[in-house]
Enzyme design. Structure first.
Site, PDB file in Angstrom:
ATOM      1  N   HIS A  68       0.803  -1.214   0.000  1.00 28.10           N
ATOM      2  CA  HIS A  68       0.000   0.000   0.000  1.00 28.10           C
ATOM      3  C   HIS A  68       0.837   1.265   0.000  1.00 28.10           C
ATOM      4  O   HIS A  68       0.371   2.313  -0.441  1.00 28.10           O
ATOM      5  CB  HIS A  68      -0.970  -0.030   1.185  1.00 28.10           C
ATOM      6  CG  HIS A  68      -2.149  -0.914   0.929  1.00 28.10           C
ATOM      7  ND1 HIS A  68      -3.029  -1.286   1.900  1.00 28.10           N
ATOM      8  CD2 HIS A  68      -2.580  -1.489  -0.221  1.00 28.10           C
ATOM      9  CE1 HIS A  68      -3.969  -2.061   1.362  1.00 28.10           C
ATOM     10  NE2 HIS A  68      -3.713  -2.188   0.092  1.00 28.10           N
TER      11      HIS A  68
ATOM     12  N   ARG B  88      -8.190 -15.751  -3.755  1.00 25.65           N
ATOM     13  CA  ARG B  88      -7.388 -16.678  -2.943  1.00 25.65           C
ATOM     14  C   ARG B  88      -8.182 -17.025  -1.690  1.00 25.65           C
ATOM     15  O   ARG B  88      -8.124 -16.300  -0.695  1.00 25.65           O
ATOM     16  CB  ARG B  88      -6.057 -16.030  -2.569  1.00 25.65           C
ATOM     17  CG  ARG B  88      -5.225 -15.555  -3.761  1.00 25.65           C
ATOM     18  CD  ARG B  88      -3.961 -14.885  -3.254  1.00 25.65           C
ATOM     19  NE  ARG B  88      -3.142 -14.352  -4.315  1.00 25.65           N
ATOM     20  CZ  ARG B  88      -3.273 -13.122  -4.818  1.00 25.65           C
ATOM     21  NH1 ARG B  88      -4.212 -12.315  -4.343  1.00 25.65           N
ATOM     22  NH2 ARG B  88      -2.471 -12.709  -5.769  1.00 25.65           N
TER      23      ARG B  88
ATOM     24  N   ARG C 144     -10.254 -19.860  -6.209  1.00 30.33           N
ATOM     25  CA  ARG C 144      -9.327 -20.975  -6.066  1.00 30.33           C
ATOM     26  C   ARG C 144      -9.601 -21.712  -4.752  1.00 30.33           C
ATOM     27  O   ARG C 144      -9.770 -21.081  -3.711  1.00 30.33           O
ATOM     28  CB  ARG C 144      -7.885 -20.464  -6.085  1.00 30.33           C
ATOM     29  CG  ARG C 144      -6.832 -21.556  -5.991  1.00 30.33           C
ATOM     30  CD  ARG C 144      -5.436 -20.995  -6.144  1.00 30.33           C
ATOM     31  NE  ARG C 144      -5.050 -20.155  -5.022  1.00 30.33           N
ATOM     32  CZ  ARG C 144      -3.931 -19.420  -4.985  1.00 30.33           C
ATOM     33  NH1 ARG C 144      -3.121 -19.405  -6.024  1.00 30.33           N
ATOM     34  NH2 ARG C 144      -3.651 -18.681  -3.932  1.00 30.33           N
TER      35      ARG C 144
ATOM     36  N   GLU D 214       0.971 -25.026 -12.592  1.00 29.62           N
ATOM     37  CA  GLU D 214       2.041 -24.385 -11.834  1.00 29.62           C
ATOM     38  C   GLU D 214       3.098 -25.377 -11.355  1.00 29.62           C
ATOM     39  O   GLU D 214       3.952 -25.040 -10.546  1.00 29.62           O
ATOM     40  CB  GLU D 214       1.466 -23.621 -10.635  1.00 29.62           C
ATOM     41  CG  GLU D 214       0.544 -24.424  -9.761  1.00 29.62           C
ATOM     42  CD  GLU D 214      -0.107 -23.596  -8.674  1.00 29.62           C
ATOM     43  OE1 GLU D 214       0.406 -22.523  -8.318  1.00 29.62           O
ATOM     44  OE2 GLU D 214      -1.160 -24.040  -8.162  1.00 29.62           O
TER      45      GLU D 214
ATOM     46  N   ASN E  52       4.336 -17.851 -10.447  1.00 23.29           N
ATOM     47  CA  ASN E  52       5.194 -17.729  -9.263  1.00 23.29           C
ATOM     48  C   ASN E  52       5.752 -19.094  -8.858  1.00 23.29           C
ATOM     49  O   ASN E  52       6.971 -19.279  -8.763  1.00 23.29           O
ATOM     50  CB  ASN E  52       4.420 -17.117  -8.097  1.00 23.29           C
ATOM     51  CG  ASN E  52       3.889 -15.740  -8.413  1.00 23.29           C
ATOM     52  OD1 ASN E  52       4.286 -15.117  -9.385  1.00 23.29           O
ATOM     53  ND2 ASN E  52       2.983 -15.251  -7.590  1.00 23.29           N
ATOM     54  N   ASP E  53       4.859 -20.054  -8.612  1.00 26.98           N
ATOM     55  CA  ASP E  53       5.325 -21.389  -8.235  1.00 26.98           C
ATOM     56  C   ASP E  53       5.971 -22.106  -9.401  1.00 26.98           C
ATOM     57  O   ASP E  53       6.938 -22.860  -9.219  1.00 26.98           O
ATOM     58  CB  ASP E  53       4.163 -22.223  -7.690  1.00 26.98           C
ATOM     59  CG  ASP E  53       4.040 -22.106  -6.170  1.00 26.98           C
ATOM     60  OD1 ASP E  53       5.080 -22.054  -5.500  1.00 26.98           O
ATOM     61  OD2 ASP E  53       2.911 -22.051  -5.664  1.00 26.98           O
TER      62      ASP E  53
ATOM     63  N   ARG F 233      11.847 -19.144  -3.927  1.00 28.12           N
ATOM     64  CA  ARG F 233      11.611 -17.709  -4.138  1.00 28.12           C
ATOM     65  C   ARG F 233      11.516 -16.940  -2.834  1.00 28.12           C
ATOM     66  O   ARG F 233      11.472 -15.718  -2.833  1.00 28.12           O
ATOM     67  CB  ARG F 233      10.335 -17.488  -4.955  1.00 28.12           C
ATOM     68  CG  ARG F 233       9.077 -18.077  -4.356  1.00 28.12           C
ATOM     69  CD  ARG F 233       8.000 -18.168  -5.428  1.00 28.12           C
ATOM     70  NE  ARG F 233       6.803 -18.844  -4.950  1.00 28.12           N
ATOM     71  CZ  ARG F 233       5.625 -18.269  -4.860  1.00 28.12           C
ATOM     72  NH1 ARG F 233       5.486 -17.013  -5.182  1.00 28.12           N
ATOM     73  NH2 ARG F 233       4.584 -18.944  -4.449  1.00 28.12           N
TER      74      ARG F 233
ATOM     75  N   CYS G 183      -2.030 -15.947 -14.005  1.00 26.47           N
ATOM     76  CA  CYS G 183      -2.438 -15.271 -12.775  1.00 26.47           C
ATOM     77  C   CYS G 183      -1.273 -15.022 -11.820  1.00 26.47           C
ATOM     78  O   CYS G 183      -1.471 -14.632 -10.680  1.00 26.47           O
ATOM     79  CB  CYS G 183      -3.535 -16.056 -12.052  1.00 26.47           C
ATOM     80  SG  CYS G 183      -3.012 -17.675 -11.457  1.00 26.47           S
TER      81      CYS G 183
END
Length: 539
Positions: A186, A285, A321, A420, A443-444, A454, A491
């Site tokens: 933020h 999520r 998800r 993923e 990401n994964d 990561r 995503c």
């Protein structure tokens, strides 16, 4: 001249002296008065904090900073949130301490739960909790002394909370540079809203030894030059004074079939999807509902949350998800990973399949909510055909239950699979032929393809989000989905990078799902034809 490379999160080029933020932690005495008195002080501090944040939000809205106003209003709600209040009261009652100490301890525990997550958006929720906790402490203890900027400066810090940024004198704030932080946080949203150039993620190279030195900061490239020569300063001044690029707030035109959706973690964030121009929710999520409490939410609680998201979308898609816990995302009421490699253990769909009642409860809530909007269900961490088939079997079982009970639901709910894992990429066509849609979690996928944690900062140079292997995997996935005749999207974090648009368009990706704050830059790049071509040479 020293070059530091970070992450550019708010555009603009500036030069000026560096000043480090002199942070002083509020003292929180552990001893308190009687319990009733401390409870009363806590209630007062929560109300005071919410009122202050609402006042700041009103001021931002008056300045035309709508995104900043929405952020502050969300924090105002967090200040009086029932789950946060319950955690603080529990600490107060258990330890018989002061209200300030209870706020400090409960805030740390709640923030740590989110900070340990790999997902950058959920990590940003930790920063919100820390910021609200800091404001509560300030109100309970009298607060830290104000920070004065000596002159127009580039402010440097280990990290900076939104409340700390808002306390600064804007007229003397040229730019921001932080060792940590995230473009999804933020503070980054505020900086962009306020037009302040910002570079984060500079790491340990940014030290207080640089105090007072001249620096040139480029919020687009993420570069900072310490002690630059005259020619460099002149170049930065030219870039700073260049006319801004034309922008438009109108609805995007000629975007072809590429849809831009949003990633969210709570029902409260659904309003931001439509406000930023998103075309729906591409990834809700659901673990956010589980991680915000110390127990698994009931069917009714989940149903209420999913229904709220579906109704907020007004007929637009809402892809939800199923629970993606395990690995770095843990909660006390579920078993923790006992192995040495949590990322390779009981996580994602594996955890749900091993706890049938957990998955059944979630599926019942999801199907019931499908009667109120366009809900789709997405299964994470699929690696084998049997996993997808078992998920589909359990969906059929839940639909039969609801039919027998006379409860309404949409029998045509679309079921998707997340690609993923390397296995899911190699089986992409077979999986796509059994699914209604596919979504690539970059990401994964990057982590597993490169065998690179990561979460480990020491491996940053090895974790390449544009590695040729990942780009080839994306090409394989897109081709497989198209041969199977199902839509496919991205995503992960990579989807929010405007420089990747030519590559995604070349592959024929059908959708991108990104944080709400990334929608504007993506739509602007699409409207402008997206001149970036750097990724086309990788394949």
């Amino acid at each position: 001249m020293i070059l530091l490379q970070g992450n550019g999160v708010s555009k603009g080029a500036v030069c000026g002296p560096l000043q480090f933020y002199p942070r002083q932690a509020a003292a929180a005495p552990d001893a308190g008065a009687d319990l009733a008195a401390e409870q009363a002080r806590l209630t007062w501090a929560q109300e005071q904090t919410a009122e202050q944040l609402e006042g700041l939000a009103a001021a931002c809205r008056a300045n035309g900073e709508e995104e900043a106003a929405l952020l502050l209003e969300a924090q105002a709600l967090l200040a009086t949130d029932e789950d946060v209040a319950s955690a603080i009261l529990a600490a107060l009652e258990e330890s018989h301490c002061s209200a300030a100490y209870a706020v400090q301890q409960a805030g740390r525990r709640l923030a740590a739960r989110f900070a340990s997550m790999s997902d950058p958006y959920l990590r940003a929720r930790a920063a919100d909790l820390e910021d609200v906790t800091r404001r509560l402490l300030d109100n309970l203890t009298g607060g830290p002394p104000p920070v004065f900027l000596r002159e127009p400066v580039i402010l440097a810090a280990d990290d900076l909370a939104p409340s700390e940024l808002l306390r600064l004198e804007r007229g003397k704030l040229l730019g921001l540079a932080t060792c940590g932080g995230s473009g999804y946080g933020h503070t980054a949203i505020l900086a962009r809203s306020m037009g302040i150039p910002f570079v984060c993620g500079l790491g340990r190279a940014l030290t207080p030894d640089c105090e007072g030195q001249t620096a040139c900061l480029d919020g687009e490239t993420g570069r900072i030059l310490i002690d630059p020569d005259a020619r460099t300063v002149q170049a930065f001044e030219f870039k700073r004074n260049a006319p801004p690029e034309a922008s438009s707030q109108q609805e995007p035109q000629n975007l072809g079939s590429l849809k831009v959706y949003c990633n969210i973690s709570t029902p409260d964030e659904a309003a931001a999807v439509l406000a930023c121009g998103g075309q729906g929710v591409g990834l809700f999520r659901s673990e956010g509902l589980f991680l915000s409490a110390d127990r698994c939410p009931t069917e009714e609680e989940q149903f209420s949350a999913y229904r709220a998201v579906a109704e907020a979308m007004g007929g637009r898609p809402a892809v939800i998800r199923t629970l993606d816990l395990g690995g770095d995302k843990r909660m006390g009421s579920l078993p923790s990973e006992r192995g040495q490699n949590p990322a390779l253990g009981l996580r994602g769909i594996r955890l749900s399949l091993e706890r049938p009642e957990l998955l059944r409860t979630q599926l019942r809530a999801l199907y019931r909510a499908s009667a109120y909007g366009k809900i789709a269900i997405l299964f994470p961490m699929i690696a084998s055909m049997w996993e997808l088939e078992e998920c589909q079997r359990r969906c059929r079982s839940v639909m039969a239950e609801l039919t027998a009970e006379g409860l309404p639901f949409d029998p045509e709910v679309r079921l998707g699979v997340m690609l993923e894992t390397p296995a899911s990429i190699l089986l992409a066509e077979e999986l796509a032929r059994r699914a209604d849609f596919c979504s690539v979690g970059t990401n994964d996928l990057t982590q597993y393809l490169l065998a690179c944690d990561r979460q480990n900062g020491d491996l940053a140079r090895y974790f390449d989000p544009k590695h040729p292997a990942l780009l080839r995997a994306l090409e394989l996935a897109a081709d497989a989905a198209h041969r199977a005749g199902v839509p496919i999207g991205v995503c992960g974090e990579l989807g929010a990078d405007p420089t990747m648009l030519p590559f995604f368009l070349k592959l024929g990706m059908d959708a991108l799902s990104v944080p709400p704050q990334a929608v504007g830059p993506l739509l602007a790049a699409l409207r402008g034809g997206s001149k970036a071509t750097e990724c086309e040479s990788f394949l």
